[in-house]
Design an enzyme around this catalytic site. Structure first.
Site, PDB file in Angstrom:
ATOM      1  N   GLU A 120     -18.561  29.534  27.578  1.00 23.57           N
ATOM      2  CA  GLU A 120     -18.858  30.217  26.315  1.00 23.57           C
ATOM      3  C   GLU A 120     -17.605  30.331  25.444  1.00 23.57           C
ATOM      4  O   GLU A 120     -17.666  30.073  24.232  1.00 23.57           O
ATOM      5  CB  GLU A 120     -19.463  31.586  26.608  1.00 23.57           C
ATOM      6  CG  GLU A 120     -20.796  31.484  27.345  1.00 23.57           C
ATOM      7  CD  GLU A 120     -21.748  32.612  27.036  1.00 23.57           C
ATOM      8  OE1 GLU A 120     -22.635  32.398  26.188  1.00 23.57           O
ATOM      9  OE2 GLU A 120     -21.604  33.688  27.640  1.00 23.57           O
ATOM     10  N   GLU A 140     -25.618  31.518  34.081  1.00 26.82           N
ATOM     11  CA  GLU A 140     -26.196  32.851  33.957  1.00 26.82           C
ATOM     12  C   GLU A 140     -27.631  32.954  34.472  1.00 26.82           C
ATOM     13  O   GLU A 140     -27.992  33.918  35.165  1.00 26.82           O
ATOM     14  CB  GLU A 140     -26.129  33.312  32.488  1.00 26.82           C
ATOM     15  CG  GLU A 140     -24.763  33.778  32.042  1.00 26.82           C
ATOM     16  CD  GLU A 140     -23.807  32.659  31.703  1.00 26.82           C
ATOM     17  OE1 GLU A 140     -22.670  32.935  31.306  1.00 26.82           O
ATOM     18  OE2 GLU A 140     -24.200  31.469  31.838  1.00 26.82           O
TER      19      GLU A 140
END
Length: 266
Positions: A120, A140
């Site tokens: 990210e 995730e």
């Protein structure tokens, strides 16, 4: 020059090198690391002598994402930085380049793991170099979590949507070669050389007119979601003033005199 126990800062000429420094945890994000990162971005923004930034990790990893032990309730190191978060509740998102974009170009030098929050943060950088054994991915969903660092928005704008959705929905790891094939990174280099390659790119940027570099970067992001007509108008508004700077005149003189230009940001 700043830095914390989990983020080191050093200068390489006109390049600010920020190193995620928690190798025993594959540089998993911690409060001291986030505070150091944000302070590093601000230092680069505020210092006109800095013309580029390189972000890398210590100990053979880039960043393995959030500290899941802390998320599970086992505490996070660096409690003495809590006042910084209270003063600026958005600090962690700014540190991860979700809510802050540095004026100077940011080059990522990746070795080893660059997963979850690491991937990210990567999406907030401008140029990306990785060692051939590097691993990328957004894990995730495998943990029942959401990649809230910006990936459901940014990734599909940076690589083809089918690749973005596969990465987001499978949570599987990607090799450096596969990441390059999808367009997530730009360079794959031999292991252990990513930082050197990133610094070489930084030196090429540093040799250019800093006002021009910053204006070009700003224009690219500013016009990304505009129509072509609006984007071209915005480009003119951003670009024309550069031609009136002393740096532009110096660039022309240096070219005519066949010498390296000496830019002074004016």
């Amino acid at each position: 020059m700043g830095g914390t126990e989990h983020l080191t800062v050093r200068r390489e000429g006109a390049t600010l090198v920020l190193t995620l420094n928690r190798p025993d945890a594959r540089n998993a994000l911690s409060l001291p690391m986030l505070v150091g990162l944000y302070d590093g971005w601000l230092e680069a923004d505020d210092d006109d002598e800095i013309r580029s930034i390189v972000l890398t990790g210590a100990g053979g990893s880039f960043c393995a994402g959030m500290d899941l032990k802390a998320l599970a309730g086992n505490g996070m190191q660096g409690e003495h930085y809590r006042d910084r978060l209270k003063a600026d509740p958005d600090l962690h998102w700014k540190a991860m380049l979700r809510h802050h974009r540095p004026r100077k170009p940011v080059i990522a030098a990746v070795e080893g793991y660059c997963v979850a929050g690491g991937t990210e943060i990567l999406q907030g950088t401008d140029i990306r170099v990785a060692g051939e054994s590097a691993t990328f991915g957004l894990f995730e969903v495998r943990r029942g979590l959401f990649p809230i660092g910006g990936s459901t928005v940014r990734l599909q704008r940076q690589i083809p949507r089918t690749h973005a959705l596969e990465m987001l929905l499978t949570g599987r790891p990607y090799s450096a070669r596969e990441a390059a094939d999808t367009g997530l990174i730009g360079h794959v280099v031999p292991d252990g050389t990513a930082l050197g390659a990133a610094l070489e790119i930084a030196e090429q940027i540093n040799a250019c007119g800093p006002l021009a570099v910053e204006a070009v970067k700003a224009s690219v992001y500013e016009t990304a979601e505009m129509t072509e007509t609006d984007g071209l108008a915005a480009e003119l508004a951003r670009g024309w003033p550069v031609f009136d700077t002393a740096d532009a005149k110096e660039g022309a003189r240096a070219f005519a005199e066949k010498r390296p230009p000496v830019y002074k940001r004016h």
